[in-house]
Enzyme design. Structure first.
Site, short mmCIF file in Angstrom:
data_model
loop_
_atom_site.label_atom_id
_atom_site.label_comp_id
_atom_site.label_asym_id
_atom_site.label_seq_id
_atom_site.Cartn_x
_atom_site.Cartn_y
_atom_site.Cartn_z
N GLY B 14 0.81 -1.22 0.00
CA GLY B 14 0.00 0.00 0.00
C GLY B 14 0.83 1.26 0.00
O GLY B 14 0.49 2.25 -0.66
N ASN B 15 1.97 1.25 0.73
CA ASN B 15 2.76 2.48 0.85
C ASN B 15 3.53 2.82 -0.42
O ASN B 15 4.13 3.88 -0.53
CB ASN B 15 3.69 2.41 2.06
CG ASN B 15 4.77 1.37 1.89
OD1 ASN B 15 4.59 0.40 1.15
ND2 ASN B 15 5.89 1.56 2.56
N LYS B 132 -13.25 -9.61 6.20
CA LYS B 132 -12.48 -8.46 5.72
C LYS B 132 -13.35 -7.19 5.74
O LYS B 132 -14.34 -7.08 5.00
CB LYS B 132 -12.05 -8.77 4.27
CG LYS B 132 -11.26 -7.69 3.61
CD LYS B 132 -9.78 -7.79 3.90
CE LYS B 132 -9.07 -6.58 3.33
NZ LYS B 132 -7.77 -6.35 3.94
N LYS B 217 -3.96 -9.54 -1.93
CA LYS B 217 -3.20 -9.21 -3.14
C LYS B 217 -1.89 -10.00 -3.25
O LYS B 217 -1.41 -10.24 -4.36
CB LYS B 217 -2.96 -7.71 -3.26
CG LYS B 217 -1.91 -7.12 -2.33
CD LYS B 217 -0.69 -6.67 -3.08
CE LYS B 217 0.33 -6.02 -2.20
NZ LYS B 217 0.57 -6.52 -0.86
N LYS B 279 1.58 -12.88 3.48
CA LYS B 279 2.79 -12.71 2.65
C LYS B 279 3.66 -13.96 2.73
O LYS B 279 4.14 -14.46 1.70
CB LYS B 279 3.59 -11.49 3.13
CG LYS B 279 2.85 -10.18 2.92
CD LYS B 279 3.70 -8.96 3.29
CE LYS B 279 2.82 -7.75 3.58
NZ LYS B 279 1.83 -7.42 2.55
#
Lengths: 316, 316
Positions: B14-15, B132, B217, B279
């Site tokens: 996101g960053n 979510k 993602k 992740k």
């Protein structure tokens, strides 16, 4: 007319996605798009390679309105970004419907929607005189203040109501043309240049930057057709044929016209600037750039129009 | 480590697009994305083929909020369509920035963002227990009523405030994988599977339909990596390395770990479900599916991480 494989750019009119009087729910769009997909797959069944482009007027209009409505909570996005969002929305919906319809017909299901930028000239005279209304209607007071704050050109488009006007520059080049060509060569049905493409200008160093403008989707469709070397360009709309003296007792629907007739009729003012004008201009440019045949027809007649049995066929 | 050409899937955190504390203006996003593009082009300069995927949390969150704010004027779109809009938005912004950065470096500028659907299983257990949170926060009363009207699962996520929960099913297949492969083979930098892809289920007759869900993602990035045969999978995030006992005095940042160590640590609960957990799971799946090397690293370290000089490298 011919049974050989042709590469066809198909420009879908607004009513292929949303019918007059509909509000624009996802369910309405899905239903219309499913029918549109059937018409497109008729062409694919004949063995043709099809590239689909589409308008985005109602969709980007709704996105702009949503941006405005939420502006006190999240930053509103500029018009180029909103246009990109509409490409995502419609690329998804049209792409999914096409894939489903291809599968239902036992055909290969390769479809991809490519986010497309269209280069316009920084010096395009359109930037000096914005003409295209976009986004919400505002009461005169509020709209005038807002316009002054944001540097927008506003125009009273209904008594007591103003709207933002943006430039409508000419498309110069489809940025993603090589990538679209690669996909077509691989047998993919490509959806591209939605809403005329996201308008960008190319700075002297080659850098691309989005601009707040709207490119006519049929003129951009012609650029796309030329850039991918399509031999046929079909513009689907809500009328059966191009018509001279439209709306008068003397109106004449045309089955065919030549390039030079098209030029003459356009010059004589037969086609209104906001509707049939750009379509005929797009057809003229397509043939001038080496295209073989262009057709303007109603959505429902797509397959018959390609065969020359509906719509208006234009050839050199 | 090696100078041969590798096919790399790069998952942007996101960053890479929006920094903590920023509101999400187009200007902020453009600035962050320009820096991200520099880091990506470092990898391309080394001769690697890069496929970029990215999150869309803040962007789809804003789009949902805008949809809600405008809902009395235009129909709100379902989550799958909003996700597609965010792919358009970010595909455009990331694609343009990459093209500009490639050009500035004298490299070929072939980039395309493909609107991507990701198949999830209709029977995925996630559909039975949505976890979510998405979209706006509502006061309990209003949110509860709204949830009942729309059939949404709502949860009090802050005292007095509820939010919609949606399922987060596992990605099964990238629908546009063949088209993405075609583009990669042609030398194009592809942006795909944004926000994990638009979740769709495949009905028994093969028809695809969007569902209101969110796919992780990084897990979708792994599917993409496997589907396109990438040898390297890089997950860029906001921390320097995968860390055991994170946030405690005993924390241990890891330079490398093996597949079996990764499995053990994940099982031992070292990684929180909402952040490092998926992740590490994505990395495990990538290596299990035949991938050569995975790296989890900070955005700024992308090029050094690929060389094994930053981040956490995971190999079989």
């Amino acid at each position: 007319m011919t049974s050989e494989t042709e590469t066809i750019v198909l420009a879908l009119g607004g009513n292929a996605i949303l019918q007059p009087g509909q509000k624009g729910t996802a369910a309405e769009q899905r239903q219309n798009i499913a029918e549109t997909a059937e018409a497109i797959v008729e062409l694919i069944k004949m063995g043709h390679r099809v590239i689909v482009t589409h308008g985005n007027g109602p969709q980007v209009g709704n996105i702009l309105l949503q941006n405005e409505a939420g502006a006190d909570q999240v930053p509103a996005m500029p018009l180029d970004v909103c246009g990109a969002e509409s490409q995502g929305q419609l690329g998804y919906m049209v792409g999914q419907a096409l894939r489903n319809e291809l599968r239902a017909n036992g055909l290969p299901t390769s479809v991809a929607a490519v986010v497309t930028q269209t280069v316009v000239a920084a010096g395009d005279p359109a930037f000096a005189s914005p003409t295209k209304p976009v986004g919400p209607f505002y009461p005169v007071d509020r709209g005038t203040t807002l316009g002054a704050e944001r540097g927008w050109v506003m125009k009273e488009v209904r008594p007591g109501q103003v709207r933002r006007l943006v430039p409508s520059p000419d498309p110069v080049r489809i940025v993603e043309r090589d990538e679209i060509r690669t996909l077509i060569a691989g047998g993919t049905i490509v959806i591209a240049s939605g809403g005329g493409g996201i308008p960008v200008v190319e700075h002297p160093d080659g850098t691309l930057r989005g601009v707040e403008a709207v490119i006519d989707k049929d003129l951009a469709g012609q650029r796309l057709a030329a850039d991918v070397g399509a031999s046929v360009f079909i513009i689907l709309t809500d009328i059966d044929r191009v018509t001279l003296a439209y709306g008068t007792p003397e109106q004449v629907p045309l089955e065919r016209m030549t390039l030079s007739e098209a030029r003459d009729y356009l010059e004589q003012g037969h086609f209104p600037p906001g509707s049939m004008g750009p379509k005929v201009l797009a057809v003229i440019r397509f043939l001038e750039a080496g295209g073989k045949r262009a057709v303007i027809a109603a959505m429902k007649d797509a397959a018959r129009a390609l065969a020359g049995n509906a719509g208006t066929t234009v050839t050199t």
